[in-house]
Design a protein around this motif. Structure first.
Motif, PDB file in Angstrom:
ATOM      1  N   SER A  85      41.419  30.161  28.038  1.00 22.95           N
ATOM      2  CA  SER A  85      40.431  31.291  28.552  1.00 22.95           C
ATOM      3  C   SER A  85      39.019  31.050  27.877  1.00 22.95           C
ATOM      4  CB  SER A  85      41.188  32.533  27.918  1.00 22.95           C
ATOM      5  OG  SER A  85      41.252  32.347  26.421  1.00 22.95           O
ATOM      6  N   THR A 281      26.280  35.288  31.287  1.00 26.87           N
ATOM      7  CA  THR A 281      27.101  34.793  32.698  1.00 26.87           C
ATOM      8  C   THR A 281      27.743  33.149  32.077  1.00 26.87           C
ATOM      9  OG1 THR A 281      25.376  35.772  33.948  1.00 26.87           O
ATOM     10  CG2 THR A 281      26.989  34.506  35.112  1.00 26.87           C
ATOM     11  N   SER A 284      30.259  33.446  28.959  1.00 26.12           N
ATOM     12  CA  SER A 284      31.444  34.418  29.534  1.00 26.12           C
ATOM     13  C   SER A 284      31.954  34.190  30.961  1.00 26.12           C
ATOM     14  CB  SER A 284      31.089  35.786  29.078  1.00 26.12           C
ATOM     15  OG  SER A 284      30.267  35.938  28.023  1.00 26.12           O
ATOM     16  N   PRO A 285      32.516  33.290  31.246  1.00 29.73           N
ATOM     17  CA  PRO A 285      32.917  32.869  32.789  1.00 29.73           C
ATOM     18  C   PRO A 285      33.615  34.294  33.371  1.00 29.73           C
ATOM     19  CG  PRO A 285      33.733  31.349  31.366  1.00 29.73           C
ATOM     20  CD  PRO A 285      33.314  32.225  30.427  1.00 29.73           C
ATOM     21  N   SER A 286      33.950  35.218  32.732  1.00 37.56           N
ATOM     22  CA  SER A 286      34.672  36.322  33.486  1.00 37.56           C
ATOM     23  C   SER A 286      33.688  37.269  33.923  1.00 37.56           C
ATOM     24  CB  SER A 286      35.467  37.032  32.367  1.00 37.56           C
ATOM     25  OG  SER A 286      34.930  37.331  31.062  1.00 37.56           O
ATOM     26  N   ARG A 288      31.326  38.472  36.557  1.00 33.83           N
ATOM     27  CA  ARG A 288      31.606  38.185  38.298  1.00 33.83           C
ATOM     28  C   ARG A 288      30.272  38.655  38.693  1.00 33.83           C
ATOM     29  NH1 ARG A 288      36.792  37.024  39.629  1.00 33.83           N
ATOM     30  NH2 ARG A 288      36.323  37.688  41.719  1.00 33.83           N
ATOM     31  N   THR A 298      35.803  45.977  43.739  1.00 36.20           N
ATOM     32  CA  THR A 298      36.661  45.527  42.645  1.00 36.20           C
ATOM     33  C   THR A 298      38.290  45.567  42.822  1.00 36.20           C
ATOM     34  OG1 THR A 298      36.431  47.540  41.333  1.00 36.20           O
ATOM     35  CG2 THR A 298      34.984  45.450  40.863  1.00 36.20           C
ATOM     36  N   ALA A 303      41.232  39.318  38.376  1.00 32.31           N
ATOM     37  CA  ALA A 303      40.489  39.389  37.325  1.00 32.31           C
ATOM     38  C   ALA A 303      40.659  37.932  36.750  1.00 32.31           C
ATOM     39  CB  ALA A 303      40.678  40.082  36.022  1.00 32.31           C
ATOM     40  N   GLY A 304      39.781  36.814  37.004  1.00 34.08           N
ATOM     41  CA  GLY A 304      39.863  35.505  36.413  1.00 34.08           C
ATOM     42  C   GLY A 304      38.265  35.124  36.263  1.00 34.08           C
ATOM     43  N   PRO A 305      38.097  33.848  35.616  1.00 33.21           N
ATOM     44  CA  PRO A 305      36.925  33.201  35.449  1.00 33.21           C
ATOM     45  C   PRO A 305      36.546  32.771  36.758  1.00 33.21           C
ATOM     46  CG  PRO A 305      38.743  32.128  34.545  1.00 33.21           C
ATOM     47  CD  PRO A 305      39.331  33.384  34.769  1.00 33.21           C
ATOM     48  N   SER A 311      29.023  30.434  38.601  1.00 36.57           N
ATOM     49  CA  SER A 311      28.189  31.241  37.528  1.00 36.57           C
ATOM     50  C   SER A 311      26.670  30.626  37.588  1.00 36.57           C
ATOM     51  CB  SER A 311      28.802  30.810  36.291  1.00 36.57           C
ATOM     52  OG  SER A 311      29.966  31.503  35.855  1.00 36.57           O
TER      53      SER A 311
END
Lengths: 345, 320
Positions: A85, A281, A284-286, A288, A298, A303-305, A311
């Protein structure tokens, strides 16, 4: 024909002269950059700024590390989760509340460093009477400006690359978790972004140093712009957004989204906002999307990176915008400087 | 005929409708010391900036060392050293380091630069202070360091803008002697601007008087004096006792005498030629006692003053 031959006879000589000229010019440029860099490294102003940045960043790191460590130590499973994560990136973004996080510090102190590097670039030379002496030397006029910019950028790069790597090293040592390849690349991109951001403030400082004769005036003007974007701009946009986003005026979802877009674009006129958006961005790769998302968009999304390339795609406009703003400042100062008459005082 | 090293051809510089320099034509020969004289704001500095290509003339052509300064300033600046009127140094560097920095901007190899810097510091009398920070230098020392700085690139021409400004008399004397020596020993052409006439008078081969953007006169000091005071080129002061009408008339009758004025102190005789010996003889032969006899030389001060007077009168006349 004869003319052509006569011309040919000249060409090697011309070439040779041009080459030696280029060589001389390059040497002069290097000398200028070296001198500027030495000046920066030995000036109290910059030493204090550097010390401040290094101290605060190390401080914020320490709090981040301790809070992460507590979480990891809680159980063994946490370590595995951490690896998947992007825990390493959290070094830069989280804090335990006592000190702001690393990126907050950078976005706050970075502009100050940029301004400190640039605000008296030209006018102090002018006031000391060294500018006319420089101009009497056989160097193109823009070399002075370019050398100042290059030296400051170089210092900036060295500082941030060093700082970033130091943070990584400390993270590995204390947490015991090495960064993954992607995390490493993300941090590198983040460092590039920091440098571009500070380059903008540096160029703003240089612009004011060309425009204003007094270093104090240009410093105050640059700091005023910084405070405006840091504090007031957000307030002003929020003020406007109240009327723009007033629920009574919104007729449909499309309308709501476009209104939200207007507000967001207004915010994006501020370099600070661009920087914050891009750093979040990247680190925090999450994250989107940077715009509003509807429920339809949505639902069903896992939910994922985001992968790094996505990015980067997301912040590409922000980065381009920052660099464009930097270039605009530089161009204006360049034009101003080239047109100015160099007189002593 | 020698090709002039600095050639200004009807150059003008206009700042918002006002001429800072108006149709200036001037040529300076190789190896001479030329003094550009004028009050503050006459356009001396502007002309100098145009010679170096640091400012573009509104019209006209500037040629220095056979090259056009406006289109090819770098080549000109390689050969011309310029000492600005208010020069500054990087104060945190020593005098020696400042010189080396200038050398590096001129792409002079380090070894040559080091040797030349030491050499020049000795030449301008800063051998002991070369390793002191430039911020600690006095005004006179800065000016001398400036001269060394200008010479670092081994120039053919040096242009000095107000080099004597703010230095004490002894310092001025030394600086001027140094400039003269450079001119004689190394054949460097010198152009210097000043508003301090006596100083310039001592070393200049030729001077140009520059007022309100215009070159009013040009030539050597004696030539200028003749040009201006052509009728009363010579004035002789004589103190004699007694001065009666008879003596007065006799003096008046001397060849070349224009008028005789008797003041409380002495008799002033205005003439076209040098008649001091004739005056002396006349006084003695008339049976009077001669206490002193003195010739008045027209210095630049008088010349300068005369021109300004003329300029003012011209201004009044045109406004009236």
């Amino acid at each position: 024909m004869v003319k052509l031959q006569a011309l040919k006879k000249w060409i090697p000589e011309i070439n040779l002269e041009m080459r030696s000229n280029n060589n001389d010019n390059l040497q002069a440029f290097k000398a200028l950059v070296r001198k500027e860099f030495t000046d920066y490294m030995t000036s109290w102003r910059i030493i204090i700024m550097l010390a401040l940045i290094v101290l605060t960043c190390v401080g914020s790191l320490y709090t981040a590390i301790t809070s992460i460590q507590d979480a990891i130590d809680a159980n063994e499973e946490a370590k595995e989760i951490a690896k998947s994560s992007f825990l390493f990136l959290k070094l830069f973004t989280i804090s335990d509340g006592t000190l702001p996080s690393f990126i907050t510090f950078v976005s706050f102190l970075g502009p100050l460093l940029g301004i400190a590097l640039g605000f008296d670039a030209i006018n102090s030379e002018r006031n000391k009477g060294t500018l006319s002496r420089l101009m009497a030397q056989p160097i193109p006029r823009d070399y002075v400006l370019n050398a100042k910019f290059t030296a400051a950028l170089l210092l900036n790069t060295v500082l941030f690359v060093a700082l970033g790597f130091m943070v990584m090293a400390l993270g590995i040592l204390i947490l015991g978790i090495p960064p993954t390849g992607e995390e490493f690349l993300r941090i590198l991109c983040f460092l590039v972004l920091c440098i571009a951001y500070i380059a903008f403030w540096l160029n703003l400082g240089i612009l004011f140093s060309v425009r204003f004769k007094q270093p104090a005036t240009s410093a105050l003007a640059a700091i005023a712009v910084w405070i405006f974007f840091n504090i007031f701009y957000q307030m002003i946009v929020e003020l406007f957004s109240k009327s723009i986003l007033n629920p009574e005026n919104i007729t449909s979802t499309v309308d709501a989204i476009s209104r939200q877009g207007v507000v967001l674009n207004l915010m994006r006129l501020s370099p600070n906002y661009l920087f914050t958006e891009s750093t979040t961005t990247l680190l925090s790769p999450s994250v989107r999307s940077l715009g509003p998302l509807t429920v339809e968009q949505t639902t069903g999304a896992i939910a994922g990176p985001l992968p790094l390339s996505q990015s980067l795609m997301l912040i590409w406009p922000q980065l381009t915008g920052l660099i464009a703003a930097t270039l605009i400042c530089f161009t204006i100062s360049y034009l101003l400087f080239m047109r100015q008459e160099i007189r002593s005082k | 005929m020698v090709e002039p090293i600095i050639q200004l051809d009807h150059i003008s510089k206009k700042y918002d409708q006002q001429y800072a320099v108006n149709e200036l034509t001037l040529s300076i020969e190789k190896g001479e010391i030329f003094g550009l004289l004028g009050p503050n704001g006459a356009g001396k500095s502007t002309s100098i900036l145009m010679m170096l290509g640091l400012s573009e003339p509104t019209s006209g052509r500037v040629q220095v060392c056979g090259m056009d300064s406006t289109t090819n300033p770098l080549a000109v600046k390689k050969r011309v050293g310029y000492l600005p009127d208010d020069l500054g140094f990087y104060e945190q560097m020593t005098g020696y380091e400042n010189l080396l920095f200038t050398a590096s901007l001129n792409a002079i190899p380090r070894a040559i630069a080091e040797e030349r810097a030491r050499d020049l510091l000795t030449k301008v009398g800063l051998k002991e202070s070369g390793d002191k920070k430039a911020g600690k230098y006095s005004r006179g020392m800065r000016q001398r360091l400036g001269l060394a700085d200008v010479l670092m690139k081994d120039p053919e021409v040096i242009i000095l803008d107000e080099p004597t400004l703010g230095i004490d008399p002894e310092g001025v004397r030394e600086l001027l002697a140094l400039i003269k020596r450079l001119n004689q020993k190394e054949g460097i052409t010198v152009l210097l601007s000043s508003h301090q006439l006596h100083q310039v008078q001592q070393i200049c081969d030729r001077v140009g008087i520059f007022v309100k953007g215009k070159l009013l006169a040009e030539g050597n000091v004696e030539g200028l004096a003749k040009q201006l005071f052509f009728e009363d080129s010579f004035v002789v002061y004589a103190k004699a006792n007694p001065v009666d009408n008879n003596l007065n008339e006799q003096l008046q009758d001397l060849a070349g005498v224009n008028r005789v004025v008797e003041t409380d102190e002495h008799v002033e005789i205005y003439a076209e030629t040098d008649i001091s010996s004739a005056v002396a003889r006349t006084v003695i032969e008339a049976g009077a006692d001669l206490f002193y006899i003195r010739k008045k030389n027209y210095g630049l001060d008088e010349i300068y003053h005369r021109y300004f007077e003329g300029g003012d009168e011209g201004g009044k006349a045109s406004s009236a």
